[in-house]
Design a protein around this motif. Structure first.
Motif, PDB file in Angstrom:
ATOM      1  N   GLN A 132      76.101  80.150  83.360  1.00  0.00           N
ATOM      2  CA  GLN A 132      75.148  80.207  82.258  1.00  0.00           C
ATOM      3  C   GLN A 132      74.377  81.521  82.358  1.00  0.00           C
ATOM      4  OE1 GLN A 132      74.567  78.024  79.771  1.00  0.00           O
ATOM      5  NE2 GLN A 132      75.926  76.429  80.490  1.00  0.00           N
ATOM      6  N   LEU A 133      74.092  82.114  81.223  1.00  0.00           N
ATOM      7  CA  LEU A 133      73.252  83.300  81.156  1.00  0.00           C
ATOM      8  C   LEU A 133      71.837  82.842  80.841  1.00  0.00           C
ATOM      9  CD1 LEU A 133      72.895  86.400  81.050  1.00  0.00           C
ATOM     10  CD2 LEU A 133      73.475  86.248  78.606  1.00  0.00           C
ATOM     11  N   VAL A 134      70.851  83.304  81.621  1.00  0.00           N
ATOM     12  CA  VAL A 134      69.458  82.912  81.393  1.00  0.00           C
ATOM     13  C   VAL A 134      68.902  83.750  80.244  1.00  0.00           C
ATOM     14  CG1 VAL A 134      67.160  82.693  82.387  1.00  0.00           C
ATOM     15  CG2 VAL A 134      69.180  82.262  83.813  1.00  0.00           C
ATOM     16  N   LEU A 135      68.601  83.080  79.149  1.00  0.00           N
ATOM     17  CA  LEU A 135      68.081  83.719  77.942  1.00  0.00           C
ATOM     18  C   LEU A 135      66.590  83.434  77.801  1.00  0.00           C
ATOM     19  CD1 LEU A 135      71.068  82.770  75.619  1.00  0.00           C
ATOM     20  CD2 LEU A 135      70.599  84.994  76.672  1.00  0.00           C
ATOM     21  N   PRO A 136      65.898  84.155  76.914  1.00  0.00           N
ATOM     22  CA  PRO A 136      64.446  83.953  76.773  1.00  0.00           C
ATOM     23  C   PRO A 136      64.035  82.498  76.527  1.00  0.00           C
ATOM     24  CG  PRO A 136      65.095  85.946  75.637  1.00  0.00           C
ATOM     25  CD  PRO A 136      66.368  85.263  76.083  1.00  0.00           C
ATOM     26  N   ASN A 137      64.822  81.761  75.768  1.00  0.00           N
ATOM     27  CA  ASN A 137      64.479  80.364  75.466  1.00  0.00           C
ATOM     28  C   ASN A 137      64.582  79.458  76.695  1.00  0.00           C
ATOM     29  OD1 ASN A 137      63.674  78.412  73.501  1.00  0.00           O
ATOM     30  ND2 ASN A 137      65.762  77.609  73.533  1.00  0.00           N
ATOM     31  N   ASP A 138      65.207  79.939  77.773  1.00  0.00           N
ATOM     32  CA  ASP A 138      65.381  79.152  78.995  1.00  0.00           C
ATOM     33  C   ASP A 138      64.269  79.398  80.009  1.00  0.00           C
ATOM     34  OD1 ASP A 138      67.941  78.301  78.057  1.00  0.00           O
ATOM     35  OD2 ASP A 138      68.826  80.158  78.815  1.00  0.00           O
ATOM     36  N   THR A 139      63.341  80.302  79.702  1.00  0.00           N
ATOM     37  CA  THR A 139      62.384  80.742  80.715  1.00  0.00           C
ATOM     38  C   THR A 139      60.961  80.275  80.439  1.00  0.00           C
ATOM     39  OG1 THR A 139      61.935  82.843  79.608  1.00  0.00           O
ATOM     40  CG2 THR A 139      63.750  82.812  81.206  1.00  0.00           C
ATOM     41  N   ASN A 140      60.154  80.361  81.497  1.00  0.00           N
ATOM     42  CA  ASN A 140      58.728  80.071  81.405  1.00  0.00           C
ATOM     43  C   ASN A 140      57.968  81.390  81.163  1.00  0.00           C
ATOM     44  OD1 ASN A 140      58.440  81.400  83.910  1.00  0.00           O
ATOM     45  ND2 ASN A 140      58.562  79.490  85.066  1.00  0.00           N
ATOM     46  N   PRO A 141      56.626  81.363  81.079  1.00  0.00           N
ATOM     47  CA  PRO A 141      55.873  82.604  80.834  1.00  0.00           C
ATOM     48  C   PRO A 141      56.039  83.687  81.911  1.00  0.00           C
ATOM     49  CG  PRO A 141      54.506  80.711  80.312  1.00  0.00           C
ATOM     50  CD  PRO A 141      55.747  80.185  80.973  1.00  0.00           C
ATOM     51  N   LEU A 142      56.552  83.327  83.082  1.00  0.00           N
ATOM     52  CA  LEU A 142      56.796  84.317  84.139  1.00  0.00           C
ATOM     53  C   LEU A 142      58.208  84.910  84.064  1.00  0.00           C
ATOM     54  CD1 LEU A 142      55.152  82.360  87.093  1.00  0.00           C
ATOM     55  CD2 LEU A 142      54.159  84.244  85.762  1.00  0.00           C
ATOM     56  N   GLN A 198      64.877  77.260  96.142  1.00  0.00           N
ATOM     57  CA  GLN A 198      64.680  78.245  97.196  1.00  0.00           C
ATOM     58  C   GLN A 198      64.353  79.641  96.688  1.00  0.00           C
ATOM     59  OE1 GLN A 198      68.497  77.805  98.999  1.00  0.00           O
ATOM     60  NE2 GLN A 198      68.043  75.789  99.803  1.00  0.00           N
ATOM     61  N   HIS A 199      64.766  79.948  95.475  1.00  0.00           N
ATOM     62  CA  HIS A 199      64.605  81.308  94.957  1.00  0.00           C
ATOM     63  C   HIS A 199      64.530  81.242  93.439  1.00  0.00           C
ATOM     64  CE1 HIS A 199      65.939  85.358  93.749  1.00  0.00           C
ATOM     65  NE2 HIS A 199      65.397  85.738  94.880  1.00  0.00           N
ATOM     66  N   PRO A 200      63.556  81.920  92.821  1.00  0.00           N
ATOM     67  CA  PRO A 200      63.480  81.886  91.350  1.00  0.00           C
ATOM     68  C   PRO A 200      64.658  82.607  90.716  1.00  0.00           C
ATOM     69  CG  PRO A 200      61.861  83.428  92.236  1.00  0.00           C
ATOM     70  CD  PRO A 200      62.490  82.730  93.418  1.00  0.00           C
ATOM     71  N   ILE A 201      65.043  82.116  89.550  1.00  0.00           N
ATOM     72  CA  ILE A 201      66.107  82.729  88.767  1.00  0.00           C
ATOM     73  C   ILE A 201      65.449  83.411  87.586  1.00  0.00           C
ATOM     74  CG2 ILE A 201      68.181  82.291  87.421  1.00  0.00           C
ATOM     75  CD1 ILE A 201      68.649  79.814  89.209  1.00  0.00           C
ATOM     76  N   LYS A 202      65.777  84.672  87.381  1.00  0.00           N
ATOM     77  CA  LYS A 202      65.087  85.504  86.399  1.00  0.00           C
ATOM     78  C   LYS A 202      65.823  85.586  85.056  1.00  0.00           C
ATOM     79  CE  LYS A 202      61.832  87.008  89.184  1.00  0.00           C
ATOM     80  NZ  LYS A 202      60.470  86.605  88.951  1.00  0.00           N
ATOM     81  N   LEU A 203      65.070  85.928  84.026  1.00  0.00           N
ATOM     82  CA  LEU A 203      65.628  86.208  82.712  1.00  0.00           C
ATOM     83  C   LEU A 203      66.737  87.248  82.858  1.00  0.00           C
ATOM     84  CD1 LEU A 203      65.478  86.075  79.573  1.00  0.00           C
ATOM     85  CD2 LEU A 203      63.770  87.908  79.702  1.00  0.00           C
ATOM     86  N   GLY A 204      67.885  86.982  82.259  1.00  0.00           N
ATOM     87  CA  GLY A 204      69.014  87.903  82.315  1.00  0.00           C
ATOM     88  C   GLY A 204      69.972  87.645  83.460  1.00  0.00           C
ATOM     89  N   ASP A 205      69.565  86.826  84.447  1.00  0.00           N
ATOM     90  CA  ASP A 205      70.477  86.493  85.542  1.00  0.00           C
ATOM     91  C   ASP A 205      71.605  85.601  85.033  1.00  0.00           C
ATOM     92  OD1 ASP A 205      68.931  87.881  87.379  1.00  0.00           O
ATOM     93  OD2 ASP A 205      68.151  86.096  88.382  1.00  0.00           O
TER      94      ASP A 205
END
Length: 173
Positions: free
Chosen positions: A15-25, A64-71
């Motif tokens: 899965q590609l992390v898109l803006p709609n999948d993320t929190n304010p961070l 264990q580790h945050p996943i970032k936008l775009g990952d």
């Protein structure tokens, strides 16, 4: 009923992390990841059982580790053990930043699924035949994890959890 190797149930989902999948961070929301993990685990369980399965429990989820936008998120799911009508699925989640090439393990979890027939009744599932040392280790540990799940759900008396007791008895010696 035939047995299957854990390799038969291997599922890899991206899965590609898109803006709609993320929190304010700009980190992937935990609930979205749990949803993706449930889908990957269900596919793995269905491949093993050749049946429709439903989620019975989700446990031991560790972030264990945050996943970032775009990952890019890669989820590896594999059945570790079958019981009478249920299977345990182990999930390992990797996050990859494509431009930098950095790939890091982000999460692990165990999900349990129950196989159902066309009338919604539970049905027996094929046994798991572990091949590698790692598969055998996960297979053996699944019984202890199952006993712990059942105790926590109030469906097993702690005195009946022989595998768990043996683990603590061995630690004392």
């Amino acid at each position: 009923m035939n047995s299957k190797t854990p390799e038969n149930s291997l599922t890899m989902m991206n899965q590609l992390v898109l803006p709609n999948d993320t929190n304010p961070l700009n980190n992937l929301m935990g609930g979205r990841l749990l949803h993706w993990m449930d889908i990957a685990a269900a596919i793995s369980a269905q491949k093993h059982c050749n049946r429709v399965v439903v989620t019975a429990s989700v446990d031991n989820v560790s972030f264990q580790h945050p996943i970032k936008l775009g990952d890019v998120v890669t989820i590896h799911a594999r059945v570790t053990r079958a019981f009478n009508t249920s299977v345990e699925v182990r999930l390992v989640v990797w996050a990859e930043n494509i431009p930098s090439g950095e790939k890091i393990k982000s999460n692990e979890a165990y999900y349990t699924f129950v196989a159902l027939d066309e009338h919604g009744k539970t049905v027996p599932v094929p046994a798991v035949n572990p091949q590698s040392e790692k598969e055998k280790e996960l297979f053996e540990g699944a019984l202890r994890r199952r006993q712990l799940r059942l105790i926590l759900a109030g469906r097993m008396n702690p005195d009946e959890a022989t595998e768990l007791k043996a683990l603590f008895t061995a630690a004392k010696q």
